[in-house]
Every structure is written in C-alpha cells, then in structure tokens.
Write an enzyme that holds these catalytic residues in place. Structure first.
Site, PDB file in Angstrom:
ATOM      1  CB  SER A  69      -0.958  -0.006   1.196  1.00 37.21           C
ATOM      2  OG  SER A  69      -0.273   0.115   2.409  1.00 37.21           O
ATOM      3  CG  HIS A 127       9.831   1.147  12.184  1.00 34.98           C
ATOM      4  ND1 HIS A 127      10.017  -0.201  11.949  1.00 34.98           N
ATOM      5  CD2 HIS A 127       9.550   1.267  13.501  1.00 34.98           C
ATOM      6  CE1 HIS A 127       9.863  -0.862  13.088  1.00 34.98           C
ATOM      7  NE2 HIS A 127       9.569   0.001  14.046  1.00 34.98           N
ATOM      8  CB  ILE A 137      17.950  -7.391   8.034  1.00 37.06           C
ATOM      9  CG1 ILE A 137      16.842  -7.188   9.076  1.00 37.06           C
ATOM     10  CG2 ILE A 137      19.183  -6.570   8.380  1.00 37.06           C
ATOM     11  CD1 ILE A 137      17.164  -7.789  10.432  1.00 37.06           C
ATOM     12  CG  LEU A 138      18.541  -4.817   2.167  1.00 35.88           C
ATOM     13  CD1 LEU A 138      18.376  -3.466   1.478  1.00 35.88           C
ATOM     14  CD2 LEU A 138      18.599  -5.955   1.146  1.00 35.88           C
ATOM     15  NE  ARG A 162      21.409 -10.433   7.638  1.00 39.11           N
ATOM     16  CZ  ARG A 162      20.181 -10.702   8.055  1.00 39.11           C
ATOM     17  NH1 ARG A 162      19.152 -10.242   7.392  1.00 39.11           N
ATOM     18  NH2 ARG A 162      19.972 -11.418   9.142  1.00 39.11           N
TER      19      ARG A 162
HETATM   20  C1  GAR Z   1       3.924  -0.566   6.825  1.00 41.83           C
HETATM   21  O1  GAR Z   1       3.021  -0.192   7.831  1.00 41.83           O
HETATM   22  C2  GAR Z   1       5.348  -0.295   7.256  1.00 41.83           C
HETATM   23  O2  GAR Z   1       5.466   0.766   8.137  1.00 41.83           O
HETATM   24  C3  GAR Z   1       5.697  -1.604   7.924  1.00 41.83           C
HETATM   25  O3  GAR Z   1       5.098  -2.590   7.131  1.00 41.83           O
HETATM   26  C4  GAR Z   1       3.891  -2.071   6.580  1.00 41.83           C
HETATM   27  C5  GAR Z   1       3.875  -2.424   5.104  1.00 41.83           C
HETATM   28  O4  GAR Z   1       2.634  -2.127   4.559  1.00 41.83           O
HETATM   29  N1  GAR Z   1       7.109  -1.758   8.001  1.00 41.83           N
HETATM   30  C6  GAR Z   1       7.725  -2.367   9.009  1.00 41.83           C
HETATM   31  O5  GAR Z   1       7.136  -2.872   9.934  1.00 41.83           O
HETATM   32  C7  GAR Z   1       9.234  -2.369   8.904  1.00 41.83           C
HETATM   33  N2  GAR Z   1       9.835  -2.824  10.100  1.00 41.83           N
HETATM   34  P1  GAR Z   1       2.432  -2.067   2.968  1.00 41.83           P
HETATM   35  O6  GAR Z   1       3.057  -3.342   2.383  1.00 41.83           O
HETATM   36  O7  GAR Z   1       0.950  -2.055   2.783  1.00 41.83           O
HETATM   37  O8  GAR Z   1       3.105  -0.835   2.454  1.00 41.83           O
END
Ligand code: GAR
Length: 194
Positions: free
Chosen positions: A15, A110, A93-94, A66
């Site tokens: 999204s 995040h 994690i890259l 990795r």
């Molecule tokens: C988002 O809310 C992002 O902040 C989170 O994953 C979701 C992805 O949503 N990221 C993390 O948790 C990173 N540690 P999306 O695939 O719908 O963009």
C-alpha cells in the site's frame, strides 16, 4: 532533465508503494524504475503491475546468506538505473554492503516513533506497552536495523479500544500521506547535493 529513478522494495500488501506510485504519477522529476519483492507470493506485486510498473522478485530463499541476497537486490536496482532505494514494508534485513553501494540513498518507513519499538512487531509492541502515542518514522538506512538518521516523524494517538489492526490502519493512513512527499523531497534534495 530526465527523471530520477527509484527502486521500491516490498514484502507485503504494497500500500505504501501504491501511494508513492500514485503521487509520482502526477510529477515528472522522480519515477519508480523497478518494484522489487523478496518472494513471489507478495500481494503488492499485483498492485505494481496494475499501475504498469516493472516488477522483479529476488527470492530470498534461493540465496545462501544475507550477503549474496543483498548483492542480488543491489544488482537489480543498478541494472534498472535506479539511484535510490525506498523500503516500503520490506521485511528483510539487508547486509551493510547495501549501504556501501547506496550511501545515504536508502529510505525506510517504520510504524512507530523510533527509537521506540524497532523490529517487525512495532504496532503490537506499542499496544503491549500501553503507550498513548505512537506514530510513523521515515529514516535513512544505515548499517543497523531501524536506526539511521530520522528524516520525518508523525505521531498517531493510541485509543483505549485499539487492537493491532485498528491502530495499524490509522498509522497507515499517515504513512500513505507522508511517505510519498518525503520520498520525493529526499530524492530531489539528495540529487541536488551530488
Ligand atoms: C507498513 O506499515 C510499514 O510501516 C511496515 O510494514 C507495513 C507495510 O505495509 N514496516 C515495518 O514494519 C518495517 N519494520 P504495505 O506493504 O501495505 O506498504
């Protein structure tokens, strides 16, 4: 002048990638050159294809470690003539070599106010701790996880009746407004400095 090309990396519903793509479709200075996912069954790939964006899968399971996975991701980004990487729900994690190859040119989003609640369960952990306010952080990726310099933050109130789904939905509303603008500003600003 040709558009600056960015790679968007996803692992989930995509999204945020869609919000970035929709924003960039209204402008000519920044474009998505490739959408990269870490496995095949990623819903966001369909969303990207619906928008006519090129996609590729770098299947993390087919790499021994990795470092080799990271090298393959960076090679795809380079081959797509992209100069920035935008992590949008990318849950791998890259290795630090990514930061060496794209220094200061990898952004991550995040779902918490970092440095609180780094890691893969930020929304659940914020609820479990009973915080009244959490939020969204966009930061430059460095060698450590969820750690680099913060570019933008916005708070989100936690309501007493929230569960992880309702809170994450409210966080995502902020993400979808914030990330596209921050990505565009960061990329334009970063390119002017080079
Ligand atoms: C988002 O809310 C992002 O902040 C989170 O994953 C979701 C992805 O949503 N990221 C993390 O948790 C990173 N540690 P999306 O695939 O719908 O963009």
């Amino acid at each position: 002048m040709s558009a600056i090309r960015i790679a968007v990396l996803i692992s989930g519903s995509g999204s945020n990638m869609a919000a970035i793509a929709d924003h960039l479709s209204e402008r000519s200075d920044v474009e998505i050159g490739i959408v990269v996912s870490d496995r095949h069954d990623v819903a966001g790939l369909l969303r990207a294809e619906e928008r006519g964006l090129p996609t590729t899968v770098v299947d993390w399971k087919s790499f021994p470690d990795r470092e080799t996975f990271t090298a393959a991701v960076c090679d795809v980004v380079d081959a797509s003539r992209c100069t920035f990487m935008v992590l949008a729900g990318f849950m791998r994690i890259l290795a630090p070599t990514a930061v060496e190859r794209f220094p200061g040119r990898i952004l991550n989003i995040h779902p918490s106010l970092l440095p609180s609640f780094p890691g893969a369960h930020a929304v659940e952990e914020a609820l479990a701790h009973g915080v009244r306010v959490t939020g969204v952080t966009i930061h430059v990726v460095d060698e450590l996880v969820d750690n680099g310099p913060i570019v933008a933050q916005e708070s989100v109130d936690v309501f007493p009746d929230d569960d992880a789904a309702s809170l994450h939905a409210r966080i995502q509303t902020v993400e979808h407004r914030l990330y596209p603008q921050v990505v565009a500003d960061f990329v334009i600003g970063g390119s002017e400095q080079r």
